[in-house]
Every structure is written in C-alpha cells, then in structure tokens.
Motif scaffolding. Structure first.
Motif, PDB file in Angstrom:
ATOM      1  N   SER A   1       0.832  -1.198   0.000  1.00 21.55           N
ATOM      2  CA  SER A   1       0.000   0.000   0.000  1.00 21.55           C
ATOM      3  C   SER A   1       0.864   1.245   0.000  1.00 21.55           C
ATOM      4  O   SER A   1       2.046   1.196   0.309  1.00 21.55           O
ATOM      5  CB  SER A   1      -0.919   0.026   1.228  1.00 21.55           C
ATOM      6  OG  SER A   1      -0.159   0.189   2.409  1.00 21.55           O
ATOM      7  N   VAL A   2       0.238   2.357  -0.354  1.00 18.39           N
ATOM      8  CA  VAL A   2       0.851   3.667  -0.261  1.00 18.39           C
ATOM      9  C   VAL A   2       0.002   4.460   0.728  1.00 18.39           C
ATOM     10  O   VAL A   2      -1.211   4.544   0.580  1.00 18.39           O
ATOM     11  CB  VAL A   2       0.880   4.382  -1.635  1.00 18.39           C
ATOM     12  CG1 VAL A   2       1.407   5.796  -1.502  1.00 18.39           C
ATOM     13  CG2 VAL A   2       1.707   3.588  -2.629  1.00 18.39           C
ATOM     14  N   THR A   3       0.648   5.007   1.746  1.00 18.72           N
ATOM     15  CA  THR A   3      -0.082   5.725   2.793  1.00 18.72           C
ATOM     16  C   THR A   3       0.433   7.143   2.880  1.00 18.72           C
ATOM     17  O   THR A   3       1.640   7.331   3.010  1.00 18.72           O
ATOM     18  CB  THR A   3       0.109   5.030   4.154  1.00 18.72           C
ATOM     19  OG1 THR A   3      -0.290   3.668   4.009  1.00 18.72           O
ATOM     20  CG2 THR A   3      -0.715   5.687   5.231  1.00 18.72           C
ATOM     21  N   PRO A   4      -0.400   8.137   2.814  1.00 19.04           N
ATOM     22  CA  PRO A   4      -1.843   8.066   2.578  1.00 19.04           C
ATOM     23  C   PRO A   4      -2.123   7.736   1.110  1.00 19.04           C
ATOM     24  O   PRO A   4      -1.284   7.977   0.248  1.00 19.04           O
ATOM     25  CB  PRO A   4      -2.325   9.481   2.912  1.00 19.04           C
ATOM     26  CG  PRO A   4      -1.160  10.353   2.617  1.00 19.04           C
ATOM     27  CD  PRO A   4       0.056   9.525   2.953  1.00 19.04           C
ATOM     28  N   ALA A   5      -3.305   7.197   0.856  1.00 19.00           N
ATOM     29  CA  ALA A   5      -3.700   6.871  -0.514  1.00 19.00           C
ATOM     30  C   ALA A   5      -3.771   8.158  -1.325  1.00 19.00           C
ATOM     31  O   ALA A   5      -4.310   9.158  -0.866  1.00 19.00           O
ATOM     32  CB  ALA A   5      -5.052   6.164  -0.516  1.00 19.00           C
ATOM     33  N   LEU A   6      -3.172   8.146  -2.502  1.00 21.04           N
ATOM     34  CA  LEU A   6      -3.114   9.340  -3.341  1.00 21.04           C
ATOM     35  C   LEU A   6      -3.799   9.052  -4.674  1.00 21.04           C
ATOM     36  O   LEU A   6      -3.236   8.350  -5.514  1.00 21.04           O
ATOM     37  CB  LEU A   6      -1.660   9.759  -3.575  1.00 21.04           C
ATOM     38  CG  LEU A   6      -0.826  10.021  -2.333  1.00 21.04           C
ATOM     39  CD1 LEU A   6       0.641  10.138  -2.693  1.00 21.04           C
ATOM     40  CD2 LEU A   6      -1.316  11.287  -1.663  1.00 21.04           C
ATOM     41  N   PRO A   7      -5.010   9.572  -4.881  1.00 14.49           N
ATOM     42  CA  PRO A   7      -5.686   9.344  -6.166  1.00 14.49           C
ATOM     43  C   PRO A   7      -4.838   9.882  -7.315  1.00 14.49           C
ATOM     44  O   PRO A   7      -4.326  10.993  -7.259  1.00 14.49           O
ATOM     45  CB  PRO A   7      -6.996  10.129  -6.038  1.00 14.49           C
ATOM     46  CG  PRO A   7      -7.196  10.318  -4.564  1.00 14.49           C
ATOM     47  CD  PRO A   7      -5.813  10.372  -3.967  1.00 14.49           C
TER      48      PRO A   7
END
Length: 102
Positions: free
Chosen positions: A51-57
C-alpha cells in the motif's frame, strides 16, 4: 539368464542412475542462474508493495527489478514531493510534475 541380457540390464540401470543424477542437479539450480530482463537476478529476494499511505488518487507505485527500483506514476494534476527516508539518506528527494513517470 544370458550374459547379453545381464549386460543390457546393468547398462540400463547405470543409464537410469545417470539420468536421475542429472535431473537432481537441474532441480536444485538456484535463483542466481535465472535471467531477468536481460540481466541476472542477484538473489532470490523479491519485493512486494502492499500500500501507499496516505492513498493518493492519480498516483501509482510499483516495484521493478525485484525491489531494486520503484516506479511512480503521477497523473493527479498536482506536484508530488518524495522526500529522502532514513533508510536511504543519500538518495535526496524528488519532485514530480503531473503526468510524470520516474
């Protein structure tokens, strides 16, 4: 049992033992003998990104070359700053304009 039959059985047994030995050697070949993208994989290590945190649209990240590289694609419309981390303090930081791939 004739001498010719006995010799044929011994030869067949020896051939079977040799073939099993060759198969065993090939089955035990390690990952260092594998070739990846024109180069050789240096180990049996393989990285996985969960995952990538925070999620970046609009921002995608994927692992390349068994974890030697990360690809970041920014289609979000905003600039993305990737600071150096304590794990790799010499890497510096990077800025990516919208639509960039590194």
């Amino acid at each position: 049992m004739s001498r010719a039959v006995r010799a044929a059985r011994v030869a067949a047994g020896r051939a079977l033992v040799v073939m099993l030995g060759v198969l065993a050697v090939l089955a035990l070949a390690g990952p260092a003998s594998a070739h990846v993208g024109g180069g050789a994989a240096g180990s049996d290590f393989s990285a996985e990104l969960w995952s990538v945190t925070p999620a970046l649209p609009g921002v995608t990240v994927r692992v390349l070359q068994f974890g030697d590289e990360l690809e970041v694609v920014n289609t979000s419309g905003t600039e993305l700053a990737v600071p150096a981390t304590p794990v790799s303090p010499t890497s510096g930081s990077a800025r990516m304009a919208s639509g960039a791939t590194r």
